[in-house]
Design a protein around this motif. Sequence first.
Motif, PDB file in Angstrom:
ATOM      1  N   TRP A  50       0.812  -1.211   0.000  1.00  0.00           N
ATOM      2  CA  TRP A  50       0.000   0.000   0.000  1.00  0.00           C
ATOM      3  C   TRP A  50       0.849   1.265   0.000  1.00  0.00           C
ATOM      4  N   LEU A  51       2.047   1.207   0.598  1.00  0.00           N
ATOM      5  CA  LEU A  51       2.874   2.406   0.710  1.00  0.00           C
ATOM      6  C   LEU A  51       3.773   2.628  -0.502  1.00  0.00           C
ATOM      7  N   ALA A  52       4.153   1.552  -1.198  1.00  0.00           N
ATOM      8  CA  ALA A  52       5.061   1.699  -2.338  1.00  0.00           C
ATOM      9  C   ALA A  52       4.373   2.470  -3.463  1.00  0.00           C
ATOM     10  N   PRO A  53       5.038   3.489  -4.018  1.00  0.00           N
ATOM     11  CA  PRO A  53       4.412   4.283  -5.089  1.00  0.00           C
ATOM     12  C   PRO A  53       4.262   3.527  -6.403  1.00  0.00           C
ATOM     13  N   HIS A  54       5.055   2.465  -6.605  1.00  0.00           N
ATOM     14  CA  HIS A  54       4.993   1.696  -7.848  1.00  0.00           C
ATOM     15  C   HIS A  54       5.141   0.213  -7.531  1.00  0.00           C
ATOM     16  N   GLU A  55       4.747  -0.611  -8.499  1.00  0.00           N
ATOM     17  CA  GLU A  55       5.029  -2.046  -8.388  1.00  0.00           C
ATOM     18  C   GLU A  55       6.546  -2.240  -8.472  1.00  0.00           C
ATOM     19  N   PRO A  56       7.119  -3.101  -7.616  1.00  0.00           N
ATOM     20  CA  PRO A  56       8.578  -3.230  -7.594  1.00  0.00           C
ATOM     21  C   PRO A  56       9.164  -3.811  -8.883  1.00  0.00           C
ATOM     22  N   THR A  57       8.370  -4.569  -9.634  1.00  0.00           N
ATOM     23  CA  THR A  57       8.873  -5.171 -10.873  1.00  0.00           C
ATOM     24  C   THR A  57       8.418  -4.418 -12.125  1.00  0.00           C
ATOM     25  N   GLN A  58       7.670  -3.343 -11.924  1.00  0.00           N
ATOM     26  CA  GLN A  58       7.154  -2.590 -13.063  1.00  0.00           C
ATOM     27  C   GLN A  58       8.282  -1.791 -13.719  1.00  0.00           C
ATOM     28  N   THR A  59       8.448  -1.955 -15.005  1.00  0.00           N
ATOM     29  CA  THR A  59       9.524  -1.274 -15.738  1.00  0.00           C
ATOM     30  C   THR A  59       8.982  -0.074 -16.497  1.00  0.00           C
ATOM     31  N   HIS A  60       9.809   0.973 -16.579  1.00  0.00           N
ATOM     32  CA  HIS A  60       9.511   2.170 -17.371  1.00  0.00           C
ATOM     33  C   HIS A  60      10.796   2.517 -18.120  1.00  0.00           C
ATOM     34  N   LEU A  61      10.978   1.897 -19.268  1.00  0.00           N
ATOM     35  CA  LEU A  61      12.234   2.058 -19.995  1.00  0.00           C
ATOM     36  C   LEU A  61      12.497   3.509 -20.386  1.00  0.00           C
ATOM     37  N   LEU A  85      12.769   3.292  -4.662  1.00  0.00           N
ATOM     38  CA  LEU A  85      12.116   3.334  -3.354  1.00  0.00           C
ATOM     39  C   LEU A  85      11.182   2.143  -3.173  1.00  0.00           C
ATOM     40  N   SER A  86      10.389   1.842  -4.180  1.00  0.00           N
ATOM     41  CA  SER A  86       9.458   0.715  -4.076  1.00  0.00           C
ATOM     42  C   SER A  86      10.206  -0.593  -3.917  1.00  0.00           C
ATOM     43  N   ARG A  87      11.292  -0.756  -4.650  1.00  0.00           N
ATOM     44  CA  ARG A  87      12.063  -1.990  -4.551  1.00  0.00           C
ATOM     45  C   ARG A  87      12.752  -2.111  -3.195  1.00  0.00           C
ATOM     46  N   ILE A  88      13.161  -0.989  -2.607  1.00  0.00           N
ATOM     47  CA  ILE A  88      13.756  -1.029  -1.273  1.00  0.00           C
ATOM     48  C   ILE A  88      12.715  -1.461  -0.241  1.00  0.00           C
ATOM     49  N   MET A  89      11.493  -0.962  -0.369  1.00  0.00           N
ATOM     50  CA  MET A  89      10.437  -1.351   0.570  1.00  0.00           C
ATOM     51  C   MET A  89      10.198  -2.854   0.539  1.00  0.00           C
ATOM     52  N   PHE A  90      10.077  -3.401  -0.656  1.00  0.00           N
ATOM     53  CA  PHE A  90       9.861  -4.840  -0.771  1.00  0.00           C
ATOM     54  C   PHE A  90      11.138  -5.610  -0.426  1.00  0.00           C
ATOM     55  N   GLY A  91      12.295  -5.014  -0.681  1.00  0.00           N
ATOM     56  CA  GLY A  91      13.543  -5.644  -0.280  1.00  0.00           C
ATOM     57  C   GLY A  91      13.679  -5.721   1.230  1.00  0.00           C
ATOM     58  N   LEU A  92      13.203  -4.698   1.942  1.00  0.00           N
ATOM     59  CA  LEU A  92      13.192  -4.738   3.406  1.00  0.00           C
ATOM     60  C   LEU A  92      12.324  -5.883   3.904  1.00  0.00           C
ATOM     61  N   ARG A  93      11.202  -6.113   3.229  1.00  0.00           N
ATOM     62  CA  ARG A  93      10.333  -7.222   3.616  1.00  0.00           C
ATOM     63  C   ARG A  93      11.073  -8.550   3.497  1.00  0.00           C
ATOM     64  N   ALA A 241      11.985 -10.812  -8.346  1.00  0.00           N
ATOM     65  CA  ALA A 241      11.596 -10.460  -6.980  1.00  0.00           C
ATOM     66  C   ALA A 241      12.643  -9.526  -6.379  1.00  0.00           C
ATOM     67  N   PRO A 242      12.213  -8.439  -5.737  1.00  0.00           N
ATOM     68  CA  PRO A 242      13.167  -7.470  -5.207  1.00  0.00           C
ATOM     69  C   PRO A 242      13.849  -7.945  -3.942  1.00  0.00           C
ATOM     70  N   SER A 243      15.125  -7.690  -3.854  1.00  0.00           N
ATOM     71  CA  SER A 243      15.933  -7.963  -2.669  1.00  0.00           C
ATOM     72  C   SER A 243      17.033  -6.921  -2.630  1.00  0.00           C
ATOM     73  N   LEU A 244      17.423  -6.517  -1.434  1.00  0.00           N
ATOM     74  CA  LEU A 244      18.479  -5.513  -1.324  1.00  0.00           C
ATOM     75  C   LEU A 244      19.784  -6.039  -1.909  1.00  0.00           C
ATOM     76  N   GLY A 245      20.029  -7.335  -1.771  1.00  0.00           N
ATOM     77  CA  GLY A 245      21.239  -7.924  -2.340  1.00  0.00           C
ATOM     78  C   GLY A 245      21.204  -7.950  -3.855  1.00  0.00           C
ATOM     79  N   THR A 246      20.076  -8.335  -4.446  1.00  0.00           N
ATOM     80  CA  THR A 246      19.973  -8.360  -5.908  1.00  0.00           C
ATOM     81  C   THR A 246      20.006  -6.957  -6.483  1.00  0.00           C
ATOM     82  N   MET A 247      19.479  -5.988  -5.726  1.00  0.00           N
ATOM     83  CA  MET A 247      19.565  -4.604  -6.193  1.00  0.00           C
ATOM     84  C   MET A 247      21.022  -4.155  -6.295  1.00  0.00           C
ATOM     85  N   LEU A 248      21.826  -4.537  -5.316  1.00  0.00           N
ATOM     86  CA  LEU A 248      23.247  -4.199  -5.366  1.00  0.00           C
ATOM     87  C   LEU A 248      23.940  -4.903  -6.525  1.00  0.00           C
ATOM     88  N   ALA A 249      23.580  -6.175  -6.753  1.00  0.00           N
ATOM     89  CA  ALA A 249      24.200  -6.928  -7.844  1.00  0.00           C
ATOM     90  C   ALA A 249      23.836  -6.323  -9.196  1.00  0.00           C
TER      91      ALA A 249
END
Length: 294
Positions: A50-61, A85-93, A241-249
């Motif tokens: 509910w708090l994330a402004p976008h879907e974490p996997t939604q792309t906007h090329l 920001l949205s991916r960080i929220m789901f990555g925290l989860r 699927a978002p993860s803080l580790g995969t975001m860094l990779a």
Amino acid sequence: MAVAEVTEAVTAPLRSNRRRVVRRILHNPLALTGLAVLAIAVILAVFANWLAPHEPTQTHLDRAFAPPGTAGYLLGTDDLGRDVLSRIMFGLRASLHVGVLAVAFSLVVGVPLGLIAGYFRTVDALISRLTDLVLAFPFLILAVGLAAIRGASLGNAAIAIGIAQIPGMIRIVRSETLRIKSLDFVAAAIVEGASDAWVLGRHIFPNAGSAIIVQATVGIPAAILGEAVLSFLGLGIQPPAPSLGTMLADAQQFASRAPWAAVMPGVAIMLLTLAFNIVGDSLRDALDPKASRR
């Protein structure tokens, strides 16, 4: 003195200690800051849908590499235009999920084994040697090996990290059990005819609770870092699927062009683990009877 009277003599100080711990935590600004950071992280993780402004996997090329502050993208976007920001929220989860599951697994296995090893000397040698054998392997190497064997997923990452944390939990609980077993009130309970199960469940385990709690608070940030490393190596949560580790990779190859895509999840990991460590240190100090007399 009956067994019930011995039990009451032990539980009364425990209730008083809980009140003392709460008072010390509430008067510790650093502990309150850590708790506030953890509360914010938990709220963002639990209510990410509910708090994330976008879907974490939604792309906007057409919005790829948008810098922080861009309209609609507070922390910018990555190479696929996904909202950081949205991916960080789901990555925290995901990080909190793995951290809690891993520590819960180590508690379920490690606490009983530690109690048994410390109380029953006949099996202590066997459990201690097995613990030493597992401790011979570095934590991350063991976690990586177990995750590689079982396969890459969130659940397997949690199990692998939990198994790697079991030896440390066994050692802490065993040490506390040996210390508490030598105290007079335990000897009194045994003399009064209390069974081994009664002594372990009503006397030793409650008095070892403070050490177990502190070890758990230390284990969660270690598990979060372990999950980030496993995901970074491709052995944890799998894309998209978002993860803080995969975001860094994903961000490392674009670090010079979009540093925020790597810096922001790194800062999130740092703040989360730092908050857990602060709370753990504060709990350790609050639970220390010697500290309360300073």
